[in-house]
Design an enzyme around this catalytic site. Structure first.
Site, PDB file in Angstrom:
ATOM      1  N   SER A   1      -5.415  -9.650   7.932  1.00  0.00           N
ATOM      2  CA  SER A   1      -6.644  -8.941   8.311  1.00  0.00           C
ATOM      3  C   SER A   1      -7.697  -9.987   8.630  1.00  0.00           C
ATOM      4  O   SER A   1      -7.627 -11.118   8.119  1.00  0.00           O
ATOM      5  CB  SER A   1      -7.120  -8.090   7.128  1.00  0.00           C
ATOM      6  OG  SER A   1      -8.440  -7.626   7.356  1.00  0.00           O
TER       7      SER A   1
ATOM      8  N   TYR B   1      -8.971  -7.634  -1.911  1.00  0.00           N
ATOM      9  CA  TYR B   1      -8.344  -7.397  -0.608  1.00  0.00           C
ATOM     10  C   TYR B   1      -8.397  -8.684   0.227  1.00  0.00           C
ATOM     11  O   TYR B   1      -7.381  -9.100   0.800  1.00  0.00           O
ATOM     12  CB  TYR B   1      -9.039  -6.238   0.116  1.00  0.00           C
ATOM     13  CG  TYR B   1      -8.440  -5.943   1.468  1.00  0.00           C
ATOM     14  CD1 TYR B   1      -7.153  -5.410   1.579  1.00  0.00           C
ATOM     15  CD2 TYR B   1      -9.136  -6.224   2.645  1.00  0.00           C
ATOM     16  CE1 TYR B   1      -6.585  -5.157   2.833  1.00  0.00           C
ATOM     17  CE2 TYR B   1      -8.577  -5.976   3.894  1.00  0.00           C
ATOM     18  CZ  TYR B   1      -7.312  -5.438   3.978  1.00  0.00           C
ATOM     19  OH  TYR B   1      -6.742  -5.196   5.213  1.00  0.00           O
TER      20      TYR B   1
HETATM   21  N1  LIG Z   1      -7.190  -0.051   8.712  1.00  0.00           N
HETATM   22  C1  LIG Z   1      -7.872  -1.154   8.905  1.00  0.00           C
HETATM   23  O1  LIG Z   1      -9.083  -1.131   9.227  1.00  0.00           O
HETATM   24  C2  LIG Z   1      -7.195  -2.507   8.757  1.00  0.00           C
HETATM   25  C3  LIG Z   1      -7.893  -3.652   9.167  1.00  0.00           C
HETATM   26  C4  LIG Z   1      -7.270  -4.895   9.067  1.00  0.00           C
HETATM   27  C5  LIG Z   1      -5.994  -4.997   8.544  1.00  0.00           C
HETATM   28  N2  LIG Z   1      -5.343  -3.873   8.152  1.00  0.00           N
HETATM   29  C6  LIG Z   1      -3.985  -4.036   7.627  1.00  0.00           C
HETATM   30  O2  LIG Z   1      -3.117  -3.547   8.619  1.00  0.00           O
HETATM   31  C7  LIG Z   1      -1.963  -2.961   8.005  1.00  0.00           C
HETATM   32  C8  LIG Z   1      -1.839  -1.523   8.481  1.00  0.00           C
HETATM   33  O3  LIG Z   1      -3.019  -0.844   8.114  1.00  0.00           O
HETATM   34  P1  LIG Z   1      -3.160   0.741   8.311  1.00  0.00           P
HETATM   35  O4  LIG Z   1      -4.623   1.023   8.267  1.00  0.00           O
HETATM   36  O5  LIG Z   1      -2.329   1.171   9.442  1.00  0.00           O
HETATM   37  O6  LIG Z   1      -2.533   1.227   6.923  1.00  0.00           O
HETATM   38  P2  LIG Z   1      -2.447   2.704   6.328  1.00  0.00           P
HETATM   39  O7  LIG Z   1      -2.662   3.735   7.378  1.00  0.00           O
HETATM   40  O8  LIG Z   1      -3.319   2.745   5.107  1.00  0.00           O
HETATM   41  O9  LIG Z   1      -0.923   2.753   5.887  1.00  0.00           O
HETATM   42  C9  LIG Z   1      -0.443   1.860   4.925  1.00  0.00           C
HETATM   43  C10 LIG Z   1       1.071   1.914   4.950  1.00  0.00           C
HETATM   44  O10 LIG Z   1       1.574   1.011   3.968  1.00  0.00           O
HETATM   45  C11 LIG Z   1       2.542   1.711   3.177  1.00  0.00           C
HETATM   46  N3  LIG Z   1       2.558   1.163   1.842  1.00  0.00           N
HETATM   47  C12 LIG Z   1       1.519   0.996   0.980  1.00  0.00           C
HETATM   48  N4  LIG Z   1       1.946   0.497  -0.167  1.00  0.00           N
HETATM   49  C13 LIG Z   1       3.290   0.343  -0.059  1.00  0.00           C
HETATM   50  C14 LIG Z   1       4.307  -0.129  -0.926  1.00  0.00           C
HETATM   51  N5  LIG Z   1       4.027  -0.562  -2.161  1.00  0.00           N
HETATM   52  N6  LIG Z   1       5.586  -0.143  -0.492  1.00  0.00           N
HETATM   53  C15 LIG Z   1       5.883   0.280   0.773  1.00  0.00           C
HETATM   54  N7  LIG Z   1       4.974   0.732   1.634  1.00  0.00           N
HETATM   55  C16 LIG Z   1       3.689   0.768   1.226  1.00  0.00           C
HETATM   56  C17 LIG Z   1       2.037   3.158   3.177  1.00  0.00           C
HETATM   57  O11 LIG Z   1       3.104   4.066   2.923  1.00  0.00           O
HETATM   58  P3  LIG Z   1       3.360   4.823   1.535  1.00  0.00           P
HETATM   59  O12 LIG Z   1       2.017   5.185   0.978  1.00  0.00           O
HETATM   60  O13 LIG Z   1       4.210   5.983   1.947  1.00  0.00           O
HETATM   61  O14 LIG Z   1       4.092   3.830   0.720  1.00  0.00           O
HETATM   62  C18 LIG Z   1       1.605   3.300   4.635  1.00  0.00           C
HETATM   63  O15 LIG Z   1       2.711   3.577   5.453  1.00  0.00           O
HETATM   64  C19 LIG Z   1      -2.190  -3.099   6.498  1.00  0.00           C
HETATM   65  O16 LIG Z   1      -1.546  -4.256   6.038  1.00  0.00           O
HETATM   66  C20 LIG Z   1      -3.692  -3.252   6.381  1.00  0.00           C
HETATM   67  O17 LIG Z   1      -4.067  -3.966   5.200  1.00  0.00           O
HETATM   68  C21 LIG Z   1      -5.907  -2.635   8.248  1.00  0.00           C
END
Ligand SMILES: NC(=O)c1ccc[n+]([C@@H]2O[C@H](COP(=O)([O-])OP(=O)(O)OC[C@H]3O[C@@H](n4cnc5c(N)ncnc54)[C@H](OP(=O)(O)O)[C@@H]3O)[C@@H](O)[C@H]2O)c1
Length: 265
Positions: free
Chosen positions: A127, A140
């Site tokens: 991130s 985080y």
């Molecule tokens: N959203 C943002 O603004 C943002 C910004 C920068 C970086 N990111 C990063 O980009 C990536 C994707 O973000 P997103 O916003 O698309 O995420 P999201 O919609 O919150 O989805 C998170 C995913 O991770 C899975 N997950 C969480 N804990 C897990 C575990 N212990 N084992 C297996 N799967 C797990 C969840 O599935 P289950 O709950 O079914 O396990 C879900 O499919 C993440 O790494 C996030 O930190 C996000």
């Protein structure tokens, strides 16, 4: 023969967009998350990445079915907000367990297979927050900084193999991530922090709401995956977010702190 990919975080957000996108381009795709997924062209492979044994069993199942693995796109991750002084340590540990140890477990369980591929690719999602310390998001930020370091170390360790590793740092993405993460109630914080915490948390939620679409980030990751030569790092986001990762390194620490402090005051 089709190439085989594992996409983590497939039940939501970027992973949920990326897994069927890869499948539509002819890859055999396994979608991993704790919840099982039902996505077009994607085989569900549920596992908790913070549980090394369960993850190992799931990768064993993939190996038994495919005998190969060509790409791992690691999108699973969790966020979280709270003050260093009072955020429950169990909550903080959970973020580290998922974001750092989950990435570690995933590398350990998939690298032996990836190294057998003539064109192994490992994309780890960090991130922009991993490039700097943001107030009230310390764990985080630390967890995502640890993913950058893991990726950098791994690239050097893998010299001489065909596996290429890259770390992807997106800016805000409009997904469910804010709604599903732990955010310490403001009332639990000391008055020293309370108003600033509330403002920072509201701003974070609004930024995510107005962030890039998950499908845009998925398209960008697909583009990166298909490159012949992967760069160590990619930043996906608004120009100002991209510049921030460079400014963080180039500006004197106090100047950078002043800018961030103004932004979050
Ligand atoms: N959203 C943002 O603004 C943002 C910004 C920068 C970086 N990111 C990063 O980009 C990536 C994707 O973000 P997103 O916003 O698309 O995420 P999201 O919609 O919150 O989805 C998170 C995913 O991770 C899975 N997950 C969480 N804990 C897990 C575990 N212990 N084992 C297996 N799967 C797990 C969840 O599935 P289950 O709950 O079914 O396990 C879900 O499919 C993440 O790494 C996030 O930190 C996000």
């Amino acid at each position: 023969m089709s190439q085989v990919a594992l996409v983590t975080g497939a039940s939501s957000g970027v992973g949920e967009s990326l897994a069927p996108l890869l499948a539509s381009r002819g890859w055999r795709v396994y979608g991993m998350s704790r919840r099982s997924v039902d996505l077009p062209g994607v085989f569900a492979l549920p596992a908790d990445i913070s549980d090394a044994e369960a993850l190992g069993r799931a990768i064993g199942e993939l190996k038994a079915r495919e005998g190969r693995l060509d790409a791992v796109l690691h999108c699973a991750g969790v966020g979280g907000a709270g003050a260093v002084e009072s955020m429950p340590t169990g909550r903080a540990r959970r973020i580290m367990e998922t974001n750092f140890w989950g990435s570690w477990n995933l590398c350990q369980s998939t690298l032996p297979l990836l190294r057998q591929s003539p064109r192994g690719r490992l994309l780890l999602v960090s991130s922009i927050a991993g490039h700097m310390g943001i107030p009230f998001r310390s764990v985080y930020c630390a967890s995502k900084a640890s993913v950058i370091a893991l990726s950098d170390s791994l690239r050097l360790e893998l010299q001489g193999s065909a596996v290429q590793v890259s770390c992807i740092s997106p800016g805000d993405i409009a997904t469910n991530s804010i709604a599903t993460q732990y955010r310490q109630p403001a009332a639990e914080l000391d008055p020293l922090y309370r108003a600033r915490y509330q403002r920072a948390d509201d701003a974070m939620a609004a930024n995510v709401d107005h962030g890039m679409s998950a499908s845009h980030v998925a398209e960008e990751m697909m583009r990166i995956l298909l490159k012949k030569q992967l760069a160590p790092h990619y930043v996906i986001g608004e120009p100002v977010q991209k510049i921030s990762t460079v400014a963080r390194r180039l500006l004197p620490a106090r100047a950078w702190e002043w800018i961030l402090g103004r932004y979050y005051s």
